[in-house]
Design a protein around this motif. Structure first.
Motif, short mmCIF file in Angstrom:
data_model
loop_
_atom_site.label_atom_id
_atom_site.label_comp_id
_atom_site.label_asym_id
_atom_site.label_seq_id
_atom_site.Cartn_x
_atom_site.Cartn_y
_atom_site.Cartn_z
N ALA A 142 0.82 -1.22 0.00
CA ALA A 142 0.00 0.00 0.00
C ALA A 142 0.85 1.27 0.00
CB ALA A 142 -0.93 -0.01 1.21
N LEU A 143 2.08 1.19 0.50
CA LEU A 143 2.90 2.39 0.68
C LEU A 143 3.91 2.64 -0.43
CD1 LEU A 143 3.75 2.29 4.51
CD2 LEU A 143 2.73 4.21 3.29
N THR A 144 4.27 1.63 -1.21
CA THR A 144 5.43 1.77 -2.10
C THR A 144 5.08 1.57 -3.56
OG1 THR A 144 6.03 -0.59 -1.98
CG2 THR A 144 6.93 0.86 -0.27
N ASN A 145 5.94 2.15 -4.40
CA ASN A 145 5.91 1.94 -5.85
C ASN A 145 7.30 1.54 -6.32
OD1 ASN A 145 3.16 2.67 -6.60
ND2 ASN A 145 3.71 4.76 -5.98
N PRO A 146 7.41 0.85 -7.46
CA PRO A 146 8.72 0.48 -8.00
C PRO A 146 9.62 1.71 -8.14
CG PRO A 146 7.00 -0.66 -9.21
CD PRO A 146 6.30 0.31 -8.31
N GLY A 147 10.90 1.52 -7.78
CA GLY A 147 11.88 2.59 -7.88
C GLY A 147 12.02 3.43 -6.62
N GLN A 148 11.08 3.28 -5.69
CA GLN A 148 11.20 3.98 -4.42
C GLN A 148 12.08 3.17 -3.47
OE1 GLN A 148 6.94 4.45 -3.57
NE2 GLN A 148 7.03 6.57 -4.30
N ASN A 149 12.33 3.69 -2.27
CA ASN A 149 13.15 2.95 -1.32
C ASN A 149 12.58 3.03 0.09
OD1 ASN A 149 14.77 5.12 0.33
ND2 ASN A 149 14.99 5.78 -1.82
N VAL A 150 12.91 2.01 0.88
CA VAL A 150 12.46 1.88 2.26
C VAL A 150 13.68 1.58 3.12
CG1 VAL A 150 11.09 0.47 3.86
CG2 VAL A 150 10.14 1.13 1.63
N LEU A 151 13.75 2.18 4.31
CA LEU A 151 14.86 1.98 5.23
C LEU A 151 14.56 0.80 6.15
CD1 LEU A 151 15.51 5.72 6.22
CD2 LEU A 151 16.19 4.49 4.14
N THR A 152 15.50 -0.14 6.24
CA THR A 152 15.32 -1.34 7.06
C THR A 152 16.58 -1.61 7.88
OG1 THR A 152 16.19 -3.00 5.52
CG2 THR A 152 13.92 -2.29 5.18
N PRO A 153 16.46 -2.34 8.99
CA PRO A 153 17.60 -2.51 9.89
C PRO A 153 18.62 -3.53 9.42
CG PRO A 153 15.67 -3.65 10.76
CD PRO A 153 15.21 -2.90 9.55
N SER A 154 19.85 -3.30 9.83
CA SER A 154 20.94 -4.27 9.69
C SER A 154 21.61 -4.42 11.05
CB SER A 154 21.97 -3.80 8.66
OG SER A 154 23.09 -4.66 8.65
N PRO A 155 21.61 -5.64 11.63
CA PRO A 155 20.94 -6.85 11.17
C PRO A 155 19.41 -6.68 11.17
CG PRO A 155 22.56 -7.34 12.89
CD PRO A 155 22.36 -5.88 12.88
N GLY A 156 18.76 -7.48 10.32
CA GLY A 156 17.31 -7.39 10.24
C GLY A 156 16.70 -8.65 9.66
N PHE A 157 15.41 -8.75 9.78
CA PHE A 157 14.64 -9.91 9.33
C PHE A 157 14.71 -10.01 7.81
CE2 PHE A 157 10.07 -11.72 9.03
CZ PHE A 157 10.54 -13.02 9.08
N GLY A 158 15.13 -11.16 7.29
CA GLY A 158 15.36 -11.32 5.86
C GLY A 158 14.12 -11.17 5.00
N VAL A 159 12.94 -11.30 5.57
CA VAL A 159 11.71 -11.20 4.78
C VAL A 159 11.50 -9.77 4.26
CG1 VAL A 159 9.16 -11.30 4.95
CG2 VAL A 159 10.57 -13.20 5.75
N TYR A 160 12.07 -8.75 4.94
CA TYR A 160 11.92 -7.38 4.42
C TYR A 160 12.50 -7.29 3.01
CZ TYR A 160 11.51 -6.53 9.50
OH TYR A 160 11.16 -6.58 10.82
N ARG A 161 13.68 -7.86 2.82
CA ARG A 161 14.30 -7.85 1.49
C ARG A 161 13.40 -8.55 0.48
NH1 ARG A 161 19.27 -7.33 -0.82
NH2 ARG A 161 20.21 -6.88 1.21
N CYS A 162 12.82 -9.66 0.87
CA CYS A 162 11.96 -10.44 -0.02
C CYS A 162 10.73 -9.63 -0.45
CB CYS A 162 11.53 -11.71 0.70
SG CYS A 162 10.44 -12.79 -0.24
#
Length: 432
Positions: A142-162
């Protein structure tokens, strides 16, 4: 938000003939190529061969997958299983539900997870989903479109990348600080933001780190997000799963100036990950979601038609009637296991375990320069499986290098045996 339109293509006489396929070459979609679940890749593909070739003289001890049911020592409470039996036997929930979930269940979830100092949630603020990962998928869709970006943690849950990769949305990893209880490095986060940044994902309590953020740190995160007009997706599947001396706070409790989508579920706290029930809680004290995002969330939910109706029907009883001492006993197991693993691995030369404050995981740093036989954490953990039949998840799967993750759900005798094998492995391969 305008309703979506579907336009059929009408061929005109002056159009050239379309090129047609001339053979059985069927490429995978871009979405499927981007949907890379690093945790499941390790579990189901990358480590498959080493598990088959491992030292069969030793039983395999799997500390790799975040499933509290895997050893059979942590069954769900009878209230939980009876609730599902009653829902099935009642015969009322064999059909579809509202696409956002059964209304009375959403009311129970709203009441259960409303937070102090904020307006109470209502059923309209809840969307039921197929587990927490399904809730994350709806929120990201609901929040994103192709070409945009989202900030996620490192280390972090691998499903975010998926989930992001499937939508051709860039994942930008921000640092967390192991020497500061894995707090977010907000200065590092600042440098990642540009005009295409659309959201921040946080995970509290954390998988894989076991960190639990203080109220002050959560307020800093909320203020940072408000400064940059970025909504927060808060993964709180481990809500209230904290150890002695620590307190869980939802970021929704302190986020008075930023909209938050809290994603949660029953998988870990209630020990039923296979039941696949989760939810989104829409906390929006400033009304930023009113114009479009609420309808967008509803539209995505309509695409999926909601999670299992009969399991949803059991959730009201489960959330209302599961006794507190059930949760306390399970947390005591996780905390005691964390202490045992921490003590056991402190004697492993070349490793540095980091004591968690909650959830059901521990991160262990590898001094990889002292293990010259191994290129990285993947090599290290694969050889550990081959020689010692202990399967730990490499840091690569959790967006970091030269760490591995230990799951803290096993029986005590497994802890002692696993730690002894890891210590022996390090003694055999460590070089000054």
């Amino acid at each position: 938000m305008a309703e979506g339109k579907h336009i059929n293509h009408i061929k005109h006489d002056d159009e050239p003939p379309a090129q047609r396929r001339k053979g059985w070459t069927i490429p995978a979609s871009d979405e499927s190529r981007g949907a890379v679940n690093t945790i499941r890749l390790c579990e189901e593909r990358h480590f498959k061969e080493v598990v088959e070739l491992r030292n069969k003289e030793k039983d395999l001890i799997k500390l790799s997958i975040g499933d509290p049911t895997v050893f059979g020592n942590l069954p769900p409470h009878p209230v939980i299983t009876e609730a599902l039996k009653n829902a099935v036997d009642g015969g009322k929930y064999n059909g579809y539900s509202h696409s956002s979930g059964l209304p009375h269940v959403r009311e129970v979830v709203a009441k259960k997870f409303s937070v102090l100092n904020q307006s109470p949630l209502t059923a309209e603020d809840v969307i039921m989903a197929s587990a927490c990962s399904g809730a994350l998928d709806i929120a990201i869709s609901a929040l994103t479109n192709p070409g945009q970006n989202v900030l996620t943690p490192s280390p972090g849950f691998g499903v975010y990348r998926c989930l992001l990769g499937a939508k051709n949305v860039e994942q930008r990893l921000y640092r967390t600080l192991p020497d500061k209880d894995w707090e977010i490095d907000l200065e590092d986060m600042e440098r990642l933001i540009d005009s295409n940044t659309v959201a921040i994902i946080i995970n509290n309590p954390s998988n894989p780190c076991g960190s639990v953020y203080s109220k002050d740190h959560l307020k800093d995160i909320a203020d940072f997000a408000a400064k940059h007009y970025l909504p927060i997706i808060s993964d709180e599947i481990y809500a209230d799963m904290v150890f002695s001396g620590h307190t869980f706070h939802s970021i929704a409790a302190v986020a008075s100036n930023v909209p938050v989508l809290v994603c949660g579920g029953t998988a870990k706290r209630y020990l039923i990950p296979g039941w696949r029930i989760g939810w989104i809680l829409i906390h929006d004290p400033i009304g930023a979601f009113d114009d479009e995002l609420r309808e967008g969330l509803s539209n995505v939910a309509m695409k999926l038609l909601g999670p299992s109706t009969v399991v949803q029907a059991a959730i009201a009883d489960i959330l209302t009637n599961t006794p507190d001492d059930f949760h306390q006993r399970n947390l005591a197991v996780f905390e005691e296991n964390a202490k045992e693993v921490y003590a056991g691995l402190q004697s492993a030369i070349g490793l540095k375990p980091i004591m968690p404050a909650g959830s059901m995981y521990m991160m262990v740093a590898i001094e990889i320069d002292h293990f010259p036989e191994f290129k990285d954490d993947i090599d290290f953990t694969k050889q550990l499986v081959l020689e010692q039949s202990v399967f730990c998840l490499p840091g690569w799967a959790m967006e970091c290098t030269n760490f591995f993750r230990v799951v803290l759900v096993m029986p005590k005798e497994k802890i002692a045996e696993a730690c002894q094998r890891i210590v022996l492995f390090c003694q055999q391969h460590y070089k000054q």
